[in-house]
Structure formats: structure tokens, C-alpha cells
Design a protein around this motif. Structure first.
Motif, PDB file in Angstrom:
ATOM      1  N   VAL A 188     -32.931 -67.356 -16.724  1.00 25.68           N
ATOM      2  CA  VAL A 188     -31.697 -66.575 -16.594  1.00 25.68           C
ATOM      3  C   VAL A 188     -31.186 -66.643 -15.161  1.00 25.68           C
ATOM      4  O   VAL A 188     -29.983 -66.799 -14.917  1.00 25.68           O
ATOM      5  N   LEU A 189     -32.098 -66.552 -14.183  1.00 27.32           N
ATOM      6  CA  LEU A 189     -31.711 -66.661 -12.770  1.00 27.32           C
ATOM      7  C   LEU A 189     -31.043 -67.996 -12.499  1.00 27.32           C
ATOM      8  O   LEU A 189     -29.972 -68.058 -11.876  1.00 27.32           O
ATOM      9  N   CYS A 190     -31.657 -69.077 -12.950  1.00 31.87           N
ATOM     10  CA  CYS A 190     -31.093 -70.407 -12.725  1.00 31.87           C
ATOM     11  C   CYS A 190     -29.731 -70.543 -13.399  1.00 31.87           C
ATOM     12  O   CYS A 190     -28.803 -71.153 -12.842  1.00 31.87           O
ATOM     13  N   GLY A 191     -29.602 -69.946 -14.599  1.00 31.95           N
ATOM     14  CA  GLY A 191     -28.310 -69.980 -15.288  1.00 31.95           C
ATOM     15  C   GLY A 191     -27.239 -69.252 -14.499  1.00 31.95           C
ATOM     16  O   GLY A 191     -26.103 -69.730 -14.375  1.00 31.95           O
ATOM     17  N   GLY A 192     -27.587 -68.083 -13.948  1.00 28.87           N
ATOM     18  CA  GLY A 192     -26.629 -67.328 -13.138  1.00 28.87           C
ATOM     19  C   GLY A 192     -26.232 -68.081 -11.882  1.00 28.87           C
ATOM     20  O   GLY A 192     -25.050 -68.100 -11.497  1.00 28.87           O
ATOM     21  N   CYS A 193     -27.198 -68.727 -11.227  1.00 28.00           N
ATOM     22  CA  CYS A 193     -26.895 -69.517 -10.028  1.00 28.00           C
ATOM     23  C   CYS A 193     -25.955 -70.671 -10.375  1.00 28.00           C
ATOM     24  O   CYS A 193     -25.029 -70.986  -9.613  1.00 28.00           O
ATOM     25  N   PHE A 194     -26.191 -71.293 -11.521  1.00 21.94           N
ATOM     26  CA  PHE A 194     -25.342 -72.396 -11.959  1.00 21.94           C
ATOM     27  C   PHE A 194     -23.913 -71.921 -12.209  1.00 21.94           C
ATOM     28  O   PHE A 194     -22.942 -72.603 -11.851  1.00 21.94           O
ATOM     29  N   VAL A 195     -23.767 -70.737 -12.792  1.00 19.48           N
ATOM     30  CA  VAL A 195     -22.435 -70.173 -13.048  1.00 19.48           C
ATOM     31  C   VAL A 195     -21.701 -69.928 -11.735  1.00 19.48           C
ATOM     32  O   VAL A 195     -20.497 -70.190 -11.618  1.00 19.48           O
ATOM     33  N   ILE A 196     -22.409 -69.439 -10.714  1.00 24.56           N
ATOM     34  CA  ILE A 196     -21.790 -69.203  -9.406  1.00 24.56           C
ATOM     35  C   ILE A 196     -21.329 -70.513  -8.784  1.00 24.56           C
ATOM     36  O   ILE A 196     -20.249 -70.595  -8.169  1.00 24.56           O
ATOM     37  N   ILE A 197     -22.118 -71.567  -8.939  1.00 24.78           N
ATOM     38  CA  ILE A 197     -21.719 -72.884  -8.426  1.00 24.78           C
ATOM     39  C   ILE A 197     -20.462 -73.375  -9.148  1.00 24.78           C
ATOM     40  O   ILE A 197     -19.544 -73.928  -8.535  1.00 24.78           O
ATOM     41  N   ILE A 198     -20.413 -73.154 -10.461  1.00 27.83           N
ATOM     42  CA  ILE A 198     -19.213 -73.516 -11.225  1.00 27.83           C
ATOM     43  C   ILE A 198     -18.006 -72.741 -10.706  1.00 27.83           C
ATOM     44  O   ILE A 198     -16.914 -73.292 -10.555  1.00 27.83           O
ATOM     45  N   ALA A 199     -18.195 -71.439 -10.417  1.00 26.65           N
ATOM     46  CA  ALA A 199     -17.101 -70.609  -9.908  1.00 26.65           C
ATOM     47  C   ALA A 199     -16.550 -71.169  -8.601  1.00 26.65           C
ATOM     48  O   ALA A 199     -15.330 -71.220  -8.399  1.00 26.65           O
ATOM     49  N   ALA A 200     -17.446 -71.620  -7.708  1.00 30.99           N
ATOM     50  CA  ALA A 200     -17.004 -72.188  -6.432  1.00 30.99           C
ATOM     51  C   ALA A 200     -16.181 -73.451  -6.667  1.00 30.99           C
ATOM     52  O   ALA A 200     -15.174 -73.689  -5.983  1.00 30.99           O
ATOM     53  N   ASN A 201     -16.579 -74.248  -7.626  1.00 31.33           N
ATOM     54  CA  ASN A 201     -15.829 -75.470  -7.941  1.00 31.33           C
ATOM     55  C   ASN A 201     -14.452 -75.144  -8.535  1.00 31.33           C
ATOM     56  O   ASN A 201     -13.456 -75.811  -8.223  1.00 31.33           O
ATOM     57  N   ILE A 202     -14.394 -74.121  -9.385  1.00 30.79           N
ATOM     58  CA  ILE A 202     -13.107 -73.715  -9.973  1.00 30.79           C
ATOM     59  C   ILE A 202     -12.166 -73.246  -8.871  1.00 30.79           C
ATOM     60  O   ILE A 202     -10.977 -73.609  -8.845  1.00 30.79           O
ATOM     61  N   VAL A 203     -12.703 -72.439  -7.947  1.00 28.07           N
ATOM     62  CA  VAL A 203     -11.882 -71.955  -6.833  1.00 28.07           C
ATOM     63  C   VAL A 203     -11.405 -73.123  -5.982  1.00 28.07           C
ATOM     64  O   VAL A 203     -10.248 -73.175  -5.550  1.00 28.07           O
ATOM     65  N   GLY A 204     -12.304 -74.070  -5.731  1.00 29.92           N
ATOM     66  CA  GLY A 204     -11.918 -75.249  -4.955  1.00 29.92           C
ATOM     67  C   GLY A 204     -10.790 -76.029  -5.604  1.00 29.92           C
ATOM     68  O   GLY A 204      -9.829 -76.447  -4.944  1.00 29.92           O
ATOM     69  N   MET A 205     -10.883 -76.202  -6.929  1.00 32.70           N
ATOM     70  CA  MET A 205      -9.808 -76.900  -7.647  1.00 32.70           C
ATOM     71  C   MET A 205      -8.507 -76.117  -7.601  1.00 32.70           C
ATOM     72  O   MET A 205      -7.422 -76.687  -7.501  1.00 32.70           O
ATOM     73  N   GLY A 206      -8.633 -74.770  -7.669  1.00 38.96           N
ATOM     74  CA  GLY A 206      -7.445 -73.938  -7.581  1.00 38.96           C
ATOM     75  C   GLY A 206      -6.740 -74.075  -6.246  1.00 38.96           C
ATOM     76  O   GLY A 206      -5.506 -74.177  -6.179  1.00 38.96           O
ATOM     77  N   MET A 207      -7.506 -74.142  -5.173  1.00 38.99           N
ATOM     78  CA  MET A 207      -6.912 -74.282  -3.843  1.00 38.99           C
ATOM     79  C   MET A 207      -6.311 -75.663  -3.633  1.00 38.99           C
ATOM     80  O   MET A 207      -5.425 -75.854  -2.804  1.00 38.99           O
TER      81      MET A 207
END
Length: 344
Positions: free
Chosen positions: A323-342
Motif C-alpha cells: 500500500v505504501l509503494c502504491g501511494g508513493c507511485f500515485v504521488i509520482i503520477i501526480a507530479a507528472n500530471i502537474v508537470g504536463m499541466g504547466m
């Protein structure tokens, strides 16, 4: 993703890693009260380093600060003090809710409040929905919040597996403090926004954009120092169980070790915002509010990874780690989404 935006995201990651690790040396301090340790580390992070760095950067130190009016400096200072109150409530939140639930609620609230309140107050929030980049950026904030919740869930599973409970579990009091912590901790984000005239003035003096935010830390962290050091000094002066004299009367080798470990922790704490300034300088101006989301979500990410490296998750079972690794992966995805948004 452009190299500039990518470097901004990575510098926020470096700052968050420093924040996730700063307490490690402080945990090795022995035979000292928490208040003494926190004060020694705090003097380094909130006073000595901000002043020293600014003195190196600014050709005319006092002239720079005297060029601003009280009405310009006061909001920066007060938002810094607001963030300082959040720091104190953070520790109390852990006491009444436990680490995982406390972090999940407090970090979740400060992530949302600190990230979205700035464009909301500036009247830019609705505009974000009118562009693809804005919508992607907001989606990234939502995904980051989900990632924080998942990591917090993993932490709760870990605590249950290890039989760890809150020091004085009190759901009502803990939730109230967590909400206060989340709101007040966002003061750092507000302070950075209020300090923009200082950043612009530093840049106009020829200071590299990567460092232009750093002189404002003298005022921001000064506000936080007043609150935190005031809290510690009052407790040291009024609690019969605490004694500065006793803390500094330990054997000389232990005293030197405690001072150095506290100063190291304070230095690492300061470095989180040193690199925050670097990351913030690389974020496009229209999305500058995203810096806080990146910092807080990466803080949770790095905290989880540091725990794995230090083997804090050993013997808790496979499911909490998954579950921890899954949550960390989701946060990494969030950073990529924000990067694409910018980039859009």
C-alpha cells in the motif's frame, strides 16, 4: 516536459527529501529535553542560516530590508508566525492521533489550503478551469491528495501491525488540532506569496533567480522563530521537570554530540526551503502556487521511502508495504500530471 520545469520539480523533491530526513540526527540526541534540542536546531535553521545566506547574497544587507515599508514586511512576518503555530500543532496532532492519522489529515489539509488558497484569493481560481493546463494542474493536486491518503493508510496499517498507538489518543482533540495544523502550516505558502516584492527587488539587484527568494526567509522564518522559540522558552522556564542547566551539564562528549546533532538537524531543516526556493524559481509564474503542493506531496513520498531505507517497515507484513509503494507511485503520477499541466 521542458528542462526548466523538470528541474523545478526535481529541486522540490530534493528539498522534500531534506525535510523528510531532518529529524534523523535529532533522534540521536540523548539526555536532553525536546525543548532544548528543538531550540538549538531552530536557532540554526530559523535565524543563523537565513541571516548568513542573506548577508552573503545582499551587497547592502540593512539597506535591502529598510527599503520596504512596515506594511510590506508585516504580512510576511505574520504569515511566518502563522506557519510557526502550525509547526507546534503538528507535534500535538501526532500526540493525540498517532503519526499516520495525524500526518494524513494535517498534510492533506495544508496541501489543499496552501496550494489553492493563493489563486482563490487572487481571483485566479476560476481561470484555471478555462485552460487545459489549469485543469491538468488541478487534477494533479487531487491525485497528490489521494496519494497522501494512501500513504497515510499504509502508515496506519503499519502502526496496527506493530501495536503502536497514539500517546494520548483523543479523536476529537486530535482532529481539531490536525485541522488547525493544516491551516496554519499553509502560512509558509502565503508568506512566500506575500514576499514577492522582496523577491523582485532581490532579482533587480542582479541576484540569480534561484536565490532571489532567500533574503525573504529572514522575515518569514523570523516570524516562525518567535512562535517556536517562545513556546520552548516558556516551557523551559515554567516546567519544573525541564532544566536548561541540567541539559547543558551532561558529560562534555555527549554535550558536543547533542549540539552538533541538533545543529545538523536544523541545517537539514533549512535546506528544505533553500531548495524549495530553487524549485519555485523554475515553476512558471502562472502556476507558482503549485510549489507548495509539490513540496508537501514529495515530503510524504520521501518520508515513506526513508522509512523503507531505515527498515522501519520490517516485519509489518507485505500488505502495508504494498500500500505504501502504491501511494508513493500515485504521488509520482501526480507530479507528472502537474508537470504536463504547466507545459500545456
Amino acid at each position: 516536459m521542458s528542462q526548466t520545469i523538470l528541474s523545478g520539480i526535481l529541486w522540490h523533491l530534493v528539498g522534500a527529501a531534506s525535510a523528510a530526513c531532518f529529524y534523523a540526527p535529532m533522534k540521536k540526541v540523548r539526555n536532553w529535553s525536546w525543548e532544548t534540542m528543538w531550540s538549538v536546531g531552530g536557532i540554526m535553521s530559523w535565524i543563523l542560516l537565513p541571516w548568513a545566506v542573506s548577508a552573503v547574497l545582499l551587497p547592502h544587507f540593512w539597506a535591502f530590508y529598510s527599503s520596504f515599508t512596515l506594511s510590506q514586511l508585516l504580512p510576511v512576518f505574520l504569515f511566518g508566525a502563522m506557519w510557526g503555530i502550525g509547526n507546534i500543532n503538528y507535534g500535538l496532532t501526532m500526540r493525540y492521533l498517532g503519526m499516520s492519522m495525524g500526518i494524513g489529515i494535517a498534510i492533506g489539509i495544508t496541501l489543499v489550503v496552501g496550494t489553492l488558497m493563493t489563486p482563490l484569493l487572487q481571483g485566479r481560481f476560476v481561470e484555471l478551469f478555462s485552460s487545459t493546463g489549469g485543469r491538468l494542474t488541478l487534477l494533479g493536486v487531487l491525485v497528490a491528495l489521494i496519494g497522501v491518503a494512501i500513504v497515510s493508510r499504509a502508515g496506519l496499517m503499519k502502526e496496527r501491525a506493530m501495536g503502536i498507538t497514539a500517546e494520548e489518543f483523543n479523536l476529537k482533540k486530535g482532529l481539531m488540532l490536525a485541522v488547525m495544523c493544516g491551516i496554519f502550516s499553509a502560512g509558509m505558502s502565503f508568506a512566500m506569496n506575500a514576499a514577492k516584492p522582496m523577491h523582485d527587488a532581490a532579482a533587480a539587484m542582479g541576484i540569480d533567480p534561484l536565490y532571489a527568494s532567500l533574503p525573504s526567509y529572514v522575515i518569514i522564518m523570523g516570524g516562525g522563530a518567535i512562535v517556536n522559540l517562545g513556546f520552548c522558552f516558556i516551557r523551559l522556564a515554567t516546567k519544573s521537570t525541564l532544566s536548561v542547566k541540567a541539559d547543558f551539564s551532561v558529560a562534555k562528549p555527549l554535550l558536543i554530540a547533542n549540539v552538533l546533532l541538533s545543529l545538523l538537524g536544523g541545517t537539514m531543516w533549512y535546506l528544505q526551503f533553500f531548495f524549495y526556493a530553487w524549485g519555485h524559481a523554475r515553476i512558471p509564474a502562472q502556476y507558482d502556487f503549485i510549489s507548495w503542493m509539490l513540496h508537501m506531496s514529495f515530503y510524504v513520498l520521501c518520508g515513506g521511502l526513508v522509512g523503507l531505507v531505515l527498515k522501519e517497515w520490517r516485519n509489518v507484513g507485505r500488505r502495508p508495504v504494498s500500500v505504501l509503494c502504491g501511494g508513493c507511485f500515485v504521488i509520482i503520477i501526480a507530479a507528472n500530471i502537474v508537470g504536463m499541466g504547466m507545459m500545456s
